[in-house]
Design an enzyme around this catalytic site. Sequence first.
Site, PDB file in Angstrom:
ATOM      1  N   ASN A 128      86.971  -6.784  70.814  1.00  0.00           N
ATOM      2  CA  ASN A 128      85.591  -7.275  70.691  1.00  0.00           C
ATOM      3  C   ASN A 128      85.161  -8.022  71.939  1.00  0.00           C
ATOM      4  OD1 ASN A 128      85.434  -6.464  67.973  1.00  0.00           O
ATOM      5  ND2 ASN A 128      86.176  -8.431  67.235  1.00  0.00           N
ATOM      6  N   LYS A 161      90.917  -9.256  67.143  1.00  0.00           N
ATOM      7  CA  LYS A 161      92.270  -9.659  66.715  1.00  0.00           C
ATOM      8  C   LYS A 161      93.356  -8.738  67.281  1.00  0.00           C
ATOM      9  CE  LYS A 161      90.372 -11.665  62.524  1.00  0.00           C
ATOM     10  NZ  LYS A 161      90.154 -12.997  63.102  1.00  0.00           N
ATOM     11  N   GLY A 162      93.057  -7.427  67.361  1.00  0.00           N
ATOM     12  CA  GLY A 162      94.074  -6.489  67.860  1.00  0.00           C
ATOM     13  C   GLY A 162      94.432  -6.784  69.303  1.00  0.00           C
ATOM     14  N   ASN A 175      93.749  -9.450  71.072  1.00  0.00           N
ATOM     15  CA  ASN A 175      94.290 -10.809  71.228  1.00  0.00           C
ATOM     16  C   ASN A 175      95.789 -10.834  70.925  1.00  0.00           C
ATOM     17  OD1 ASN A 175      91.637 -11.604  71.627  1.00  0.00           O
ATOM     18  ND2 ASN A 175      91.406 -12.656  69.671  1.00  0.00           N
ATOM     19  N   GLU A 185      90.726  -5.429  61.071  1.00  0.00           N
ATOM     20  CA  GLU A 185      89.417  -5.226  61.722  1.00  0.00           C
ATOM     21  C   GLU A 185      89.211  -3.755  62.101  1.00  0.00           C
ATOM     22  OE1 GLU A 185      88.054  -9.539  63.515  1.00  0.00           O
ATOM     23  OE2 GLU A 185      88.971  -8.135  64.906  1.00  0.00           O
ATOM     24  N   ASN A 190      96.457 -16.330  56.226  1.00  0.00           N
ATOM     25  CA  ASN A 190      96.223 -17.772  56.118  1.00  0.00           C
ATOM     26  C   ASN A 190      96.004 -18.068  54.628  1.00  0.00           C
ATOM     27  OD1 ASN A 190      93.564 -17.100  55.545  1.00  0.00           O
ATOM     28  ND2 ASN A 190      92.795 -17.619  57.586  1.00  0.00           N
ATOM     29  N   LEU A 199      99.020 -22.281  58.180  1.00  0.00           N
ATOM     30  CA  LEU A 199      98.399 -23.429  57.501  1.00  0.00           C
ATOM     31  C   LEU A 199      97.542 -24.257  58.443  1.00  0.00           C
ATOM     32  CD1 LEU A 199     101.691 -24.558  55.672  1.00  0.00           C
ATOM     33  CD2 LEU A 199      99.828 -23.229  54.637  1.00  0.00           C
ATOM     34  N   GLY A 244      95.548 -17.986  65.283  1.00  0.00           N
ATOM     35  CA  GLY A 244      96.285 -17.075  64.397  1.00  0.00           C
ATOM     36  C   GLY A 244      96.777 -15.850  65.159  1.00  0.00           C
ATOM     37  N   ASP A 245      96.000 -15.413  66.147  1.00  0.00           N
ATOM     38  CA  ASP A 245      96.414 -14.247  66.943  1.00  0.00           C
ATOM     39  C   ASP A 245      97.589 -14.612  67.849  1.00  0.00           C
ATOM     40  OD1 ASP A 245      94.354 -12.833  65.762  1.00  0.00           O
ATOM     41  OD2 ASP A 245      92.921 -13.387  67.317  1.00  0.00           O
TER      42      ASP A 245
HETATM   43  O1  RIB Z   1      90.908 -14.145  65.654  1.00  0.00           O
HETATM   44  C1  RIB Z   1      89.881 -14.407  66.573  1.00  0.00           C
HETATM   45  C2  RIB Z   1      89.107 -13.142  66.816  1.00  0.00           C
HETATM   46  O2  RIB Z   1      88.455 -12.783  65.629  1.00  0.00           O
HETATM   47  C3  RIB Z   1      88.017 -13.265  67.851  1.00  0.00           C
HETATM   48  O3  RIB Z   1      88.461 -12.981  69.152  1.00  0.00           O
HETATM   49  C4  RIB Z   1      86.953 -12.323  67.324  1.00  0.00           C
HETATM   50  O4  RIB Z   1      86.716 -11.232  68.149  1.00  0.00           O
HETATM   51  C5  RIB Z   1      87.422 -11.890  65.946  1.00  0.00           C
HETATM   52  O5  RIB Z   1      87.991 -10.645  65.965  1.00  0.00           O
END
Ligand code: RIB
Length: 301
Positions: free
Chosen positions: A12, A41-42, A44, A141, A182, A218, A248-249
């Site tokens: 994204n 998320k992917g 990241n 996503e 989460n 958490l 989280g990523d």
């Molecule tokens: O986890 C964070 C991500 O969530 C952001 O970078 C955004 O693009 C969404 O995918």
Amino acid sequence: MSDQITVIGSLNRDTVIRVPRIPAPGETVLGGDVATYRGGKGANQALAAARLGRAVSLIGRVGADGDGTSYLRALVAEGVDVEGVSADIDAPTGQAYIFLADDAENAIAVVPGANAKVSAEHVAAAGDLLEQSAVTLAQLEVPLDAVKAAAQLSKGTFVLNPAPAQRLGHELLSKVDVIVPNRSELATLAGAAEVEDIAAVVAQARGLRGPRAVVVTLGAAGAVLVTSDDELHVTPPEVEAVDTTGAGDAFCGALADALARGVELDDAVRWAVAAGAAAVTKLGAQTALPTEEQVRSLTGG
Ligand code: RIB
């Protein structure tokens, strides 16, 4: 098997708007600075593992636009293999709009664009990669069919970060080795209300049928690892949080990194908690992903 990681997921363009607090329904707040970053998320999670030294391949889809091209160039410059990321002529590169509040919390709306066009066929075309990878990592996503194909073809450890949350059937859950929700994603998976207390989180996690292990993130309280007969709560090192976007990523990428190196699950969770803590100390999702040295300095090792 190599220590290779394959990630199936989104890319994204993140637009981040600074706000004093996340607006409540019906409320208008005045925003401050606006900035754009690479996210999803992917990508990241792929970059998180690559920055920690792993060989990482990403499978996904961008638009046939300047955004997509420059994004892929940046990932390649950081060592991520993007052979499995194709360009879609009918859909733009995915976007995310992120409110970032003064207390470092965020709220995100994602416009999937080309991410919604990732198919089971795209994943199958990377079948050799999935067979050779020590860890396959996916999120939600991209369409569920693509995630299911990845779970089916993966020969190593299959890790699923079920974000954004949705109910999942036993067919997919039974193929997941480690699931990383989460608290609110766990509640959605369980079909129950979100719980706060760690003992209640453990009970909810233990009720999930299918995955070999559940690792519940958490936030500022770290993470809890739950297996059928054991549990481990890992608290994070103390850091000053600036932006929780992508923490989280960082966690999932670091967990995959450790598992791909053959680290036991409890130590892999300790490593991931430190990586998540490091990631909240800087602005942006990818800009904040830590190096191995930065994570090590937080683990005291
Ligand atoms: O986890 C964070 C991500 O969530 C952001 O970078 C955004 O693009 C969404 O995918």
